[in-house]
Scaffold this motif. Structure first.
Motif, PDB file in Angstrom:
ATOM      1  N   GLY A   1      35.884  39.523  41.285  1.00  0.00           N
ATOM      2  CA  GLY A   1      36.864  40.278  41.283  1.00  0.00           C
ATOM      3  C   GLY A   1      37.869  40.014  40.527  1.00  0.00           C
ATOM      4  O   GLY A   1      38.824  41.175  40.604  1.00  0.00           O
ATOM      5  N   ASN A   2      38.238  39.150  39.558  1.00  0.00           N
ATOM      6  CA  ASN A   2      39.293  38.784  38.863  1.00  0.00           C
ATOM      7  C   ASN A   2      38.966  38.643  37.436  1.00  0.00           C
ATOM      8  O   ASN A   2      37.791  38.358  37.028  1.00  0.00           O
ATOM      9  CB  ASN A   2      40.119  37.497  39.179  1.00  0.00           C
ATOM     10  CG  ASN A   2      40.778  37.397  40.701  1.00  0.00           C
ATOM     11  OD1 ASN A   2      40.057  37.524  41.455  1.00  0.00           O
ATOM     12  ND2 ASN A   2      41.867  37.619  40.761  1.00  0.00           N
TER      13      ASN A   2
ATOM     14  N   THR B   1      32.927  40.308  61.029  1.00  0.00           N
ATOM     15  CA  THR B   1      33.335  39.000  60.488  1.00  0.00           C
ATOM     16  C   THR B   1      34.502  38.889  59.321  1.00  0.00           C
ATOM     17  O   THR B   1      35.292  37.892  59.529  1.00  0.00           O
ATOM     18  CB  THR B   1      32.027  38.180  59.809  1.00  0.00           C
ATOM     19  OG1 THR B   1      31.475  39.231  58.762  1.00  0.00           O
ATOM     20  CG2 THR B   1      30.920  38.157  61.133  1.00  0.00           C
ATOM     21  N   VAL B   2      34.483  39.822  58.580  1.00  0.00           N
ATOM     22  CA  VAL B   2      35.547  40.079  57.420  1.00  0.00           C
ATOM     23  C   VAL B   2      35.988  41.714  57.747  1.00  0.00           C
ATOM     24  O   VAL B   2      34.989  42.531  57.191  1.00  0.00           O
ATOM     25  CB  VAL B   2      35.093  39.862  56.063  1.00  0.00           C
ATOM     26  CG1 VAL B   2      36.108  39.867  55.030  1.00  0.00           C
ATOM     27  CG2 VAL B   2      34.438  38.425  56.033  1.00  0.00           C
TER      28      VAL B   2
ATOM     29  N   THR C   1      32.271  42.802  48.288  1.00  0.00           N
ATOM     30  CA  THR C   1      32.302  41.981  49.460  1.00  0.00           C
ATOM     31  C   THR C   1      33.219  41.277  49.227  1.00  0.00           C
ATOM     32  O   THR C   1      33.849  40.557  48.149  1.00  0.00           O
ATOM     33  CB  THR C   1      30.718  41.245  49.202  1.00  0.00           C
ATOM     34  OG1 THR C   1      30.643  40.388  48.096  1.00  0.00           O
ATOM     35  CG2 THR C   1      29.551  42.301  49.272  1.00  0.00           C
ATOM     36  N   GLY C   2      33.572  40.491  50.418  1.00  0.00           N
ATOM     37  CA  GLY C   2      34.513  39.404  50.373  1.00  0.00           C
ATOM     38  C   GLY C   2      35.691  40.023  50.432  1.00  0.00           C
ATOM     39  O   GLY C   2      35.976  41.378  50.670  1.00  0.00           O
TER      40      GLY C   2
ATOM     41  N   THR D   1      41.107  36.772  47.476  1.00  0.00           N
ATOM     42  CA  THR D   1      40.577  36.299  46.230  1.00  0.00           C
ATOM     43  C   THR D   1      39.340  35.847  46.000  1.00  0.00           C
ATOM     44  O   THR D   1      38.805  35.582  44.758  1.00  0.00           O
ATOM     45  CB  THR D   1      41.464  34.851  45.805  1.00  0.00           C
ATOM     46  OG1 THR D   1      41.140  33.889  47.182  1.00  0.00           O
ATOM     47  CG2 THR D   1      43.172  35.006  45.960  1.00  0.00           C
ATOM     48  N   GLU D   2      38.389  36.260  47.174  1.00  0.00           N
ATOM     49  CA  GLU D   2      36.874  36.003  47.067  1.00  0.00           C
ATOM     50  C   GLU D   2      36.194  37.273  46.647  1.00  0.00           C
ATOM     51  O   GLU D   2      35.099  37.177  46.930  1.00  0.00           O
ATOM     52  CB  GLU D   2      36.732  35.255  48.481  1.00  0.00           C
ATOM     53  CG  GLU D   2      37.402  33.978  48.557  1.00  0.00           C
ATOM     54  CD  GLU D   2      36.969  32.885  47.506  1.00  0.00           C
ATOM     55  OE1 GLU D   2      36.125  33.067  47.074  1.00  0.00           O
ATOM     56  OE2 GLU D   2      38.137  32.477  47.070  1.00  0.00           O
ATOM     57  N   ILE D   3      36.860  38.230  46.411  1.00  0.00           N
ATOM     58  CA  ILE D   3      36.128  39.545  46.290  1.00  0.00           C
ATOM     59  C   ILE D   3      35.200  39.698  44.918  1.00  0.00           C
ATOM     60  O   ILE D   3      35.318  38.929  43.967  1.00  0.00           O
ATOM     61  CB  ILE D   3      37.214  40.475  45.853  1.00  0.00           C
ATOM     62  CG1 ILE D   3      37.764  41.068  47.278  1.00  0.00           C
ATOM     63  CG2 ILE D   3      36.461  41.877  45.344  1.00  0.00           C
ATOM     64  CD1 ILE D   3      38.912  42.285  46.976  1.00  0.00           C
ATOM     65  N   VAL D   4      33.916  39.981  45.255  1.00  0.00           N
ATOM     66  CA  VAL D   4      32.992  40.160  44.101  1.00  0.00           C
ATOM     67  C   VAL D   4      32.411  41.575  44.154  1.00  0.00           C
ATOM     68  O   VAL D   4      32.371  42.085  45.162  1.00  0.00           O
ATOM     69  CB  VAL D   4      31.908  39.344  44.669  1.00  0.00           C
ATOM     70  CG1 VAL D   4      30.652  39.498  43.534  1.00  0.00           C
ATOM     71  CG2 VAL D   4      32.141  37.587  44.746  1.00  0.00           C
TER      72      VAL D   4
END
Length: 374
Positions: free
Chosen positions: A64-65, A318-319, A357-358, A361-364
């Motif tokens: 994601g970054n 869950t998220v 997803t995510g 900072t954990e986005i994919v």
């Protein structure tokens, strides 16, 4: 992030283009066997996975970054590996429009100061040129829009025109179109009576020309327009603005119909709320049930590539920002495919479906090349 959910087409200004994507979360998908009123049922009784449905078609992913740190938001895909999107500059002073290759390599195309609330949107390509709109508020707090273009794959961006009018976008793949050597977009015509201006500018450069169409319209596959009125009282209309053809789509008072040039999505309403979602041709033929009463489409456009509908189902929270189950309904095979779980943002352009997803900072980001499915 939340999953985007399609609504009946309504006019929104370019400065509001992000609102429709982020406002709604999709709800449960139920594919029902058996016959239904006026609609033939699919032969399939439950969803299958993408590997079984589309052997040899690869789902890709990327972080994601971007390589210099900031978060990347994809806006368009030239192919399944090459994304056009935005990322802030590392110092936070600018919003950049960048091309991100599959290996993570970045090319900065444009940058606009954050202080002017910049936006990039309306991306369109004919395979040779890529065009987009960009807006920026000046020191007078007036937002101005310009149309830009670049030759693919590595041409330099150039401004086509600042004579854009009151641009309206619907979060549709067809908000801007390249056809017959020109870039086309829609504008709200001034005056009390509803009217739409179709503006066009040659890609080779030149003056903007306009064509007036009575009524509120949005562009769909060239040269068709679809009525931009919404609500049960408004029957959708299609108009070929080049060849002077028009069609009114038949619907009952208990149906909400959204159309493209080839297929219409029909939300059937009961006393208790949505009953099911059907698909049919604009002339009312070839009608079939696609999903049950709680189903919603995940993207605005009807029948991507004239074949695929993108749907979502509420999953476990869950998220909170990535809690949807993503499905693709294959119209040709009358088959529902469960593509991914724990999904957040969903979008599709130019034959590529992508989703996140995510969270934080954990986005994919993940990609599915619909155009590669045989």
């Amino acid at each position: 992030m939340t999953a985007s959910t399609a609504l009946p087409r309504r006019r929104i200004g370019f400065a509001q283009i992000g609102l429709l994507v982020a406002v709604l979360a999709a709800v449960a998908l139920i594919v029902l066997p058996g016959n239904a009123d006026r609609a033939q049922s699919p032969a399939q009784t439950g969803p299958i996975g993408p590997a079984e449905a589309w052997p040899g078609v690869t789902i890709g992913q990327f972080p994601g970054n971007v390589s210099d740190g900031p978060a990347f938001s994809p806006s368009y895909f030239l192919d399944a590996q090459t994304a056009i999107g935005t990322a802030p500059s590392p110092d936070g002073a600018f919003m950049r429009l960048v091309r991100r290759a599959g290996d993570g390599t970045l090319r900065e195309l444009r940058r606009l100061p954050y202080s002017g609330t910049p936006q990039f949107g309306g991306f369109a390509t004919d395979g040779t040129e890529l065009a987009w709109a960009e807006s920026l508020a000046g020191n007078d707090n007036v937002t101005r829009t310009e149309m830009w273009s670049m030759r693919l794959p590595d041409g330099e961006p150039r401004r086509l025109t600042a004579d854009t009018g009151d641009v309206v976008f619907f979060n549709s793949e067809y908000d801007m179109l390249i056809a017959e050597g020109a870039l086309h977009w829609a504008e709200v015509a001034p005056g009390e009576e509803p009217a739409t201006l179709i503006r066009s500018v040659p890609l080779a450069g030149g003056d903007v020309t306009t064509r007036t169409e009575d009524g509120a319209w949005a562009m769909t596959k060239f040269p068709w327009l679809v009525s931009a009125e919404s609500g049960q009282a408004s029957l959708p209309q299609l108009r070929d603005w080049k060849n002077h053809r028009e069609l009114t789509v038949a619907a009952t008072g208990t149906e909400l119909v959204t159309c493209g040039s080839v297929w219409c999505r029909v939300l059937v309403i009961s006393a208790d709320g949505p009953a099911r979602t059907d698909l049919m041709r604009p002339d009312g033929s070839d009608r079939r049930r696609m999903a049950g009463g709680a189903a919603m489409s995940a993207v605005t456009d009807v029948a991507l590539l004239d074949r695929f509908e993108v749907l979502t189902e509420a999953g476990p929270d869950t998220v909170p920002t990535s809690s949807q189950i993503l499905y693709v309904y294959d119209i040709e095979k009358q088959q529902t495919v469960r593509v991914a779980d724990a999904v957040g943002m969903i979008q599709s352009r130019n034959g590529v479906l992508w989703w996140s997803t995510g969270a934080d900072t954990e986005i994919v980001w993940h990609t599915l090349p619909l155009s590669a499915i045989s």
